[in-house]
Design an enzyme around this catalytic site. Sequence first.
Site, short mmCIF file in Angstrom:
data_model
loop_
_atom_site.label_atom_id
_atom_site.label_comp_id
_atom_site.label_asym_id
_atom_site.label_seq_id
_atom_site.Cartn_x
_atom_site.Cartn_y
_atom_site.Cartn_z
N ASP A 1 11.62 -29.72 2.26
CA ASP A 1 11.58 -29.93 3.56
C ASP A 1 12.45 -30.39 3.94
O ASP A 1 13.41 -31.79 4.03
CB ASP A 1 10.40 -30.73 3.72
CG ASP A 1 10.02 -31.03 5.38
OD1 ASP A 1 10.87 -31.01 5.94
OD2 ASP A 1 8.93 -32.11 5.21
N ASP B 1 11.58 -25.51 5.10
CA ASP B 1 12.61 -25.00 5.99
C ASP B 1 14.14 -25.16 5.29
O ASP B 1 14.24 -25.07 4.40
CB ASP B 1 12.54 -25.54 6.99
CG ASP B 1 13.10 -27.43 6.84
OD1 ASP B 1 14.59 -27.25 5.74
OD2 ASP B 1 11.69 -28.20 6.98
N ASP C 1 12.95 -11.00 2.98
CA ASP C 1 11.54 -9.79 2.75
C ASP C 1 11.28 -9.50 4.07
O ASP C 1 10.58 -9.76 5.16
CB ASP C 1 10.31 -10.98 2.43
CG ASP C 1 9.33 -10.48 1.43
OD1 ASP C 1 9.19 -9.76 1.57
OD2 ASP C 1 9.09 -11.72 1.14
N ASP D 1 7.98 -5.85 1.01
CA ASP D 1 6.61 -5.66 0.91
C ASP D 1 5.53 -4.59 0.76
O ASP D 1 5.88 -3.56 1.70
CB ASP D 1 6.11 -7.07 1.81
CG ASP D 1 4.68 -7.51 1.53
OD1 ASP D 1 4.67 -8.31 0.81
OD2 ASP D 1 3.92 -7.04 2.85
N GLU E 1 9.10 -3.81 -3.51
CA GLU E 1 7.27 -4.27 -4.12
C GLU E 1 6.47 -3.41 -3.97
O GLU E 1 6.19 -2.64 -3.32
CB GLU E 1 6.96 -5.39 -3.03
CG GLU E 1 5.28 -6.12 -4.07
CD GLU E 1 4.79 -6.50 -3.46
OE1 GLU E 1 3.68 -7.98 -4.01
OE2 GLU E 1 4.15 -6.23 -1.95
N HIS F 1 5.38 -15.73 -6.00
CA HIS F 1 4.25 -16.57 -5.04
C HIS F 1 2.54 -15.84 -5.04
O HIS F 1 1.39 -16.06 -4.35
CB HIS F 1 4.81 -16.09 -3.49
CG HIS F 1 4.76 -15.55 -3.15
ND1 HIS F 1 5.31 -14.66 -3.22
CD2 HIS F 1 3.78 -14.51 -1.95
CE1 HIS F 1 5.33 -13.21 -3.38
NE2 HIS F 1 4.46 -13.65 -2.04
N ASP F 2 2.07 -14.36 -5.63
CA ASP F 2 1.21 -14.14 -5.83
C ASP F 2 0.59 -14.28 -7.06
O ASP F 2 -0.84 -13.85 -7.19
CB ASP F 2 1.43 -12.48 -5.25
CG ASP F 2 1.86 -12.28 -4.16
OD1 ASP F 2 1.22 -13.03 -3.58
OD2 ASP F 2 2.77 -11.06 -4.03
C1 NOJ Z 1 2.80 -8.68 -1.04
C2 NOJ Z 1 3.04 -10.39 -1.06
O1 NOJ Z 1 3.79 -10.85 -1.75
C3 NOJ Z 1 2.07 -10.91 -0.65
O2 NOJ Z 1 1.54 -12.60 -0.79
C4 NOJ Z 1 0.87 -10.98 0.58
O3 NOJ Z 1 -0.24 -11.55 1.21
C5 NOJ Z 1 1.15 -9.25 0.86
N1 NOJ Z 1 2.30 -8.58 0.79
C6 NOJ Z 1 0.74 -8.70 1.98
O4 NOJ Z 1 1.55 -8.68 2.74
#
Ligand code: NOJ
Length: 537
Positions: A27, A35, A104, A210, A278, A340-341
Amino acid sequence: MGGTSDSEHPWWERGVVYQVYPRSFQDSGGNGVGDLAGIERRLDYLASLGVDAIWLSPVFPSPMVDFGYDVADYTGIDPLFGTMAEFDRLLSGAHARGLRLLLDFVPNHSSDQHPWFRESRSSRDNPKRDWYIWRDPKLGADGSRHPPNNWISDFGGSAWAWDEATGQYYLHAMLPQQPDLNWRNPEVRAAMFDVMRFWFERGVDGFRIDVLWHIVKAQGLPDNPPNPDWEPGINERDRVIQLYSTDQPEAHEIAAEMREIADGYSVRTGQERVLIGEIFLPFGRLAAWAGTPARPEVHMPFNFSLIENPWDAATIAGLIADYEASLPAWGWPNWVLGSHDAQRTAARVGQAQARVAMMLLLTLRGTPTLYQGDELGIGEVAIPPDRVRDPRELRQPGLGLGRDPSRTPMAWDGSPHGGFSETEPWLPLHSDWRARNVAAEERDPTSMLSLTRALLRLRRAEAALSVGDYAPVAGDGALLAYERRVGETRLLVALNLGDKALALPNAARGGERLLSTLPGEATELRGNEGLIVRIAA
Ligand code: NOJ
């Protein structure tokens, strides 16, 4: 002997991708959210770490219901993250340090606040109506209103949202605030391809795309078959098998068109642009996304198998073999160990094994994606109930689906808030941040950060590790061993996935030890040890 020389491979085959989650990297504005200017400040860190490319999770204008994966303007920068001028500075700063920058791209759905969707929902005859997927309700015998089919959102609940004003449902594979775009409409395709061109023109080196396998739905939108293995307590998404809502043949044509655009820029500028899809699919169906030599699709469909399978030597040896066997001759492998997922690696396999996991990720054949903070070994982070932010957790609480624990801020030093921000961050830091931060780990030669740097250095120095052939070495129990070979060079990687000492593979005898995950040396492979040995020619 096997392998090909380094120079025969484009940067994205030789290199390592590092995922930055912009909200949580640095940040600079003092509002507790990371940011672009903050990322720019940390470019020297990334360059010194030894990675080759940065993938930024979305930084576009967004209501942030899904933290940027709900895009309200595909060609802008959200003020929370900065300005377009700051983006350009970040891009040129990255390039000046030899780092590539990937954005992304979120083509399957926009935000419901995108002007396209606002128009689309304004009336049934609006020219943008067909840019999204609208259907009449199904009516029950008693006249009751039901969604057009049984599709379920990845976040739980029906994938259809009712629009009272125009009397139809719209499709949302994700949140209701993320309506799916209609990629069967040529105007949508053209507009989204223009988005890619916009960023390529600015100089970005590629995109992570994505949920690419969601992009087209089967004609007629038939009901998905029920999943016989589903039971309450499992993600509601899995109640049905996504047979008709994902992985449709027409999607490959779209991926090929995206590739054509990327390749056009590679040829024109002499700078190779890359597309990483992805795509969560079994190997057999994943491979198809590489396309054919005449009609290539994405350069790499993400391989999430290390995340999705048990941490067990036999399982991992099997999946490496299956993955390698599934790749077409023109395909290039890649490996993802965190995101991050997904759950943090150190939380899943423990601190001792996280070091072995890092050695695995950075020594397998193919392009690794390293997730921010994994180089510090950030583990489990407890998120107090009143600080939960992830819509996936909020919609289906208590099933362990929350992604906040892997999205917490980086810790840079021992100053307040770990040097991430001057104020309380949007998510809490890991509890051991005073010891587990960049500055402290840089001072400690035995830290996870020092190990990661050493691995990245070795990978850069030894073409065998980046582009060499992969040859499995037989091993029992907790031993996972393989060789990487290029020219006359043979490097043995021996990983102990258990906590008991094991005999080293014979090939290691007389070899030169290049790197261990543990300090000191032993004649055996110690518990939780990973070792790289140069085998005498
Ligand atoms: C995959 C992304 O990595 C995730 O964070 C997101 O919630 C879903 N796609 C929907 O875009």
